[in-house]
Scaffold this active site. Structure first.
Site, PDB file in Angstrom:
ATOM      1  N   HIS A  59       1.303  -0.721  -0.043  1.00 22.86           N
ATOM      2  CA  HIS A  59       0.187   0.250  -0.121  1.00 22.86           C
ATOM      3  C   HIS A  59       1.097   1.074   0.149  1.00 22.86           C
ATOM      4  CE1 HIS A  59      -3.538   2.941   0.805  1.00 22.86           C
ATOM      5  NE2 HIS A  59      -2.394   3.110   1.734  1.00 22.86           N
ATOM      6  N   SER A  75      -7.879   3.481   9.217  1.00 21.15           N
ATOM      7  CA  SER A  75      -8.196   3.548   7.688  1.00 21.15           C
ATOM      8  C   SER A  75      -7.849   2.441   6.564  1.00 21.15           C
ATOM      9  CB  SER A  75      -8.670   5.628   7.211  1.00 21.15           C
ATOM     10  OG  SER A  75      -9.420   5.604   5.803  1.00 21.15           O
ATOM     11  N   LYS A 119      -8.795  -1.546   5.860  1.00 24.74           N
ATOM     12  CA  LYS A 119      -8.959  -1.938   4.413  1.00 24.74           C
ATOM     13  C   LYS A 119      -7.907  -3.341   4.552  1.00 24.74           C
ATOM     14  CE  LYS A 119      -9.008   2.007   2.989  1.00 24.74           C
ATOM     15  NZ  LYS A 119      -9.823   3.814   2.664  1.00 24.74           N
ATOM     16  N   ASP A 132     -15.221   2.534   8.194  1.00 27.36           N
ATOM     17  CA  ASP A 132     -14.142   3.123   7.607  1.00 27.36           C
ATOM     18  C   ASP A 132     -15.378   4.644   5.926  1.00 27.36           C
ATOM     19  OD1 ASP A 132     -11.587   4.295   7.053  1.00 27.36           O
ATOM     20  OD2 ASP A 132     -12.396   3.458   5.244  1.00 27.36           O
ATOM     21  N   ARG A 138     -15.136  12.788   8.179  1.00 26.03           N
ATOM     22  CA  ARG A 138     -13.581  13.101   8.729  1.00 26.03           C
ATOM     23  C   ARG A 138     -13.419  14.331   6.923  1.00 26.03           C
ATOM     24  NH1 ARG A 138     -10.339   8.845   8.239  1.00 26.03           N
ATOM     25  NH2 ARG A 138      -8.293  11.084   8.199  1.00 26.03           N
TER      26      ARG A 138
END
Lengths: 451, 451
Positions: free
Chosen positions: B92, B193, B197, B171, B178
């Site tokens: 990621h 977050s 995921k 989320d 947010r």
């Protein structure tokens, strides 16, 4: 085409939230747009609550606090009392247990020629509320329309009502949101809430009674002083005279707690009787109201004049007149035994010989709420008859078996709960308590510099 | 009867908001109740937004961050990929400009025998998104149902889709809140977050690429390191191997920016060509994926193996296979000229002789958004053909009139705006820039201790 938001042209709540989050000072325009947007339902609750939490944790400058107060004030009607020749002065207390001074002060200052347009609140948490106390007088109407409020004020020099829908609607909306989002406890937001409502009364000057101690919302003197300074400066920035007295709420004020019982004690003080602490504080606050209302040259002079107005019965006459003008039964003032009374009483006895060292004042207030004298939920009704009469105050000698307090109640189970809480709230020791707290801790504000 | 709320028995959101406001650590149960209550719509937006702001300003402990991640993860489906014999590893990136490594890494690691179940996002702000890049390949479907995602993964060892409604619904709800309440910028909330995921993918290990520099969300290296440490520790607390590379985003990665253009560059790298910085980072990240996926004993070994898989064409074969399995046209991989192309190009020339000292990387990303390669509003569609090709990178010698970059565009007005922004983003000076930033700043995490 350009993705940079046109934030210079259009107000965006998110930008103001971010600025406050990052500790950047907000402009008067930004605060006004936020308050107006929220009042008009253009800004959603979830944005205002994020902003409120940022204010709680980041604080506000004095300029921001004044801008917020001003925007909240101007969200609704501001009374124009300029047609009244007298100076308009109000008194506001941050709330305590047994604090019934407003009921003494409004007629007392009015008797001296000061106009007192007093808009008050109901009990909050463990503290009592002026409106609940007034409603213990059979027939007394605290929900006068503004025109009628003005008429009573013009006729007798004082009037006492609850907040109307027209006064500071932004505060009502913001307060409801603060209550459910953990954002009540901010001196800046407390200041703006109090001052916006008080200044909407169209007053010239304001005497603030900021409580400190175990029965106050500001437990520490430091916090009380901070809030007091903030409110005084905010008042001055808005062109009003303001002074704040930091006063003791480490034990209840006076001996009576409970709505009808407190009216009895109010009448006692207006007759020149009643407990010394309550009398002393009423005279002190009245001295300031008379001085700031321009009917005496010094606070000391105002205090002397107040004592005379009590001695002559003129203050009590004024109270009776106001009660009658607002629909209350004036016979209850002359003969307080006619006020509603609880069915039963029970006495709490001292478990030992010694000195009363301290009382957990918030617990005593809570005991009165448990009896039904306050609200556990907003929708609860209040029982005017119940309450607690204190026979001993801090520093008093007590003997084993001697009565410390009497509970006035209508339901056995509530009395038992209240009794348990009350018994726990007393601390008795062998020697006299060493550091007796003064009733008046200090005076805050330029108005007091010369006195 | 007793007014003390039974907070020990009943969960009240207000108590949790107050605790966080006052800097008290929340328990795992409190965080779970809050997340579940909000996901079920039992807790209103205005309470969660106040809590989010308190988290932004008060922070969270590592235990709280892990509890929040876990509660968000378990708010939805967690893929069970235990039937696959290979280790499951994902990568990621926190997002940057020209960052197309995911498209190289998924097939490269799969070619080595690591399973890569990759659930990615779209472009955010000035940064590109993996899904938008994949959709530049005609026919490529990123919206596979979970059953189909699993089938592609089983068949070729990697699959790349977007977030489904079943994955971490908490989320999605929290992120939307947010976004409108100024509470995006918290490392704790960003960590929860991302990690909720990613861990919902059913992976064994995660390689994090945390970007820092003018084109990253974390501009400062200090902030990037803090977030990286938080994510690695959160992964480990949840029983997953995690490592984070802090990598440079002070200029775009590679030479191509824009969705179809970036696919061209991905194919270049998978053919053993392409720009040096992009190749280097892909090999480094692949080395980590192979090492953590258990197909090589060291990161260095994993890097060597990755280079071989590129040289042999096996990585490119895997990419072609995945594209075909997900509905994409495999001819575009063999002949990238078949990818969609913009109608026009225009070149930006250097205004002077000198060295390219720096590029404002966020502005270059924004220029691509202006061309239509990203979204200004959520509902906008993306033009896959537009973008920017860089001919010079930081440190390069440039001559007056020489091409710095080529803009690929479909609308004159957009090209003019983008050009203006691009021209401003270049700094050219007489001497070579002194402190050349490394591409890989450091490695964070216990997994990297031995390498």
């Amino acid at each position: 085409m350009n993705p940079t938001p046109a934030s210079t042209q259009t107000f965006r709540a998110i930008d103001v939230i971010r600025k406050k989050r990052d500790g950047v000072e907000l402009s008067r325009d930004e605060i006004e747009s936020l308050v107006n947007g929220y009042t008009r339902d253009d800004i959603p609750d979830y944005q205002i609550s994020a902003w409120l939490m940022a204010v709680v944790l980041r604080g506000m400058t004095r300029a921001e606090t004044a801008a917020l107060t001003d925007a909240m004030l101007r969200s609704g009607e501001v009374l124009d009392l300029s047609s009244l020749p007298s100076k308009k002065v109000d008194k506001h207390s941050t709330g305590g247990v047994g604090d019934k001074t407003s009921l003494v002060l409004a007629p007392l200052a009015a008797a001296a020629g000061v106009a007192v347009p007093m808009i008050s609140g109901r009990g909050l948490g463990h503290t009592g509320g002026t409106l609940d106390k007034l409603e213990a007088i059979p027939g007394f109407n605290v929900n006068l329309p503004v025109s009628e409020f003005r008429r009573v004020l013009e006729t007798c020099g004082c009037a006492m009502i609850g907040q109307t829908a027209e006064i500071a609607p932004a505060d009502r909306k913001l307060y409801a949101m603060r209550d459910v989002t953990g954002t009540v406890e901010s001196p800046y937001l407390i200041c703006a809430s109090i001052m916006s409502k008080k200044l909407a009364e169209g007053i010239d000057a304001l005497v603030l009674d900021v409580k400190t101690g175990s029965g106050a919302f500001m437990k520490s003197e430091k916090d009380a002083i901070f809030l007091a300074e903030l409110m005084v400066e905010t008042g001055e920035r808005m062109g009003k005279q303001a002074v704040a007295l930091i006063t003791d709420m480490d034990q209840p004020l006076g001996n009576m707690i409970g709505n009808a019982l407190e009216v009895v004690e109010v009448v006692d003080v207006l007759r020149g009787e009643g407990p010394a602490d309550l009398r002393l504080l009423c005279i002190e606050l009245a001295g300031w109201m008379l001085y700031m209302g321009g009917v005496s040259d010094t606070v000391a002079g105002g205090k002397k004049q107040s004592e005379k107005l009590i001695a002559s019965g003129k203050a009590l006459d004024k109270f009776r007149q106001m009660v009658e003008l607002q629909g209350g039964d004036p016979r209850t003032i002359d003969d307080p035994i006619k006020l509603p009374q609880a069915n039963s009483t029970v006495t709490i006895a001292s478990p030992r010989n010694g000195y009363l060292a301290s009382m957990q004042c918030e617990e005593i207030g809570t005991a009165c709420v448990i009896l039904g004298g306050g609200r556990e939920r907003k929708e609860d009704s209040v029982d005017p008859t119940v309450g607690i009469v204190l026979h001993k105050k801090v520093g008093d000698v007590v003997s084993r078996g001697e009565a410390l307090a009497t509970i006035h109640y209508n339901a056995e189970a509530r009395a038992a709960s209240a009794r348990q809480l009350l018994e726990k709230s007393y601390q008795i020791q062998d020697s006299p308590p060493l550091d007796k707290r003064p009733l008046i801790h200090r005076v805050i504000g330029k108005a007091g510099d010369k006195n």
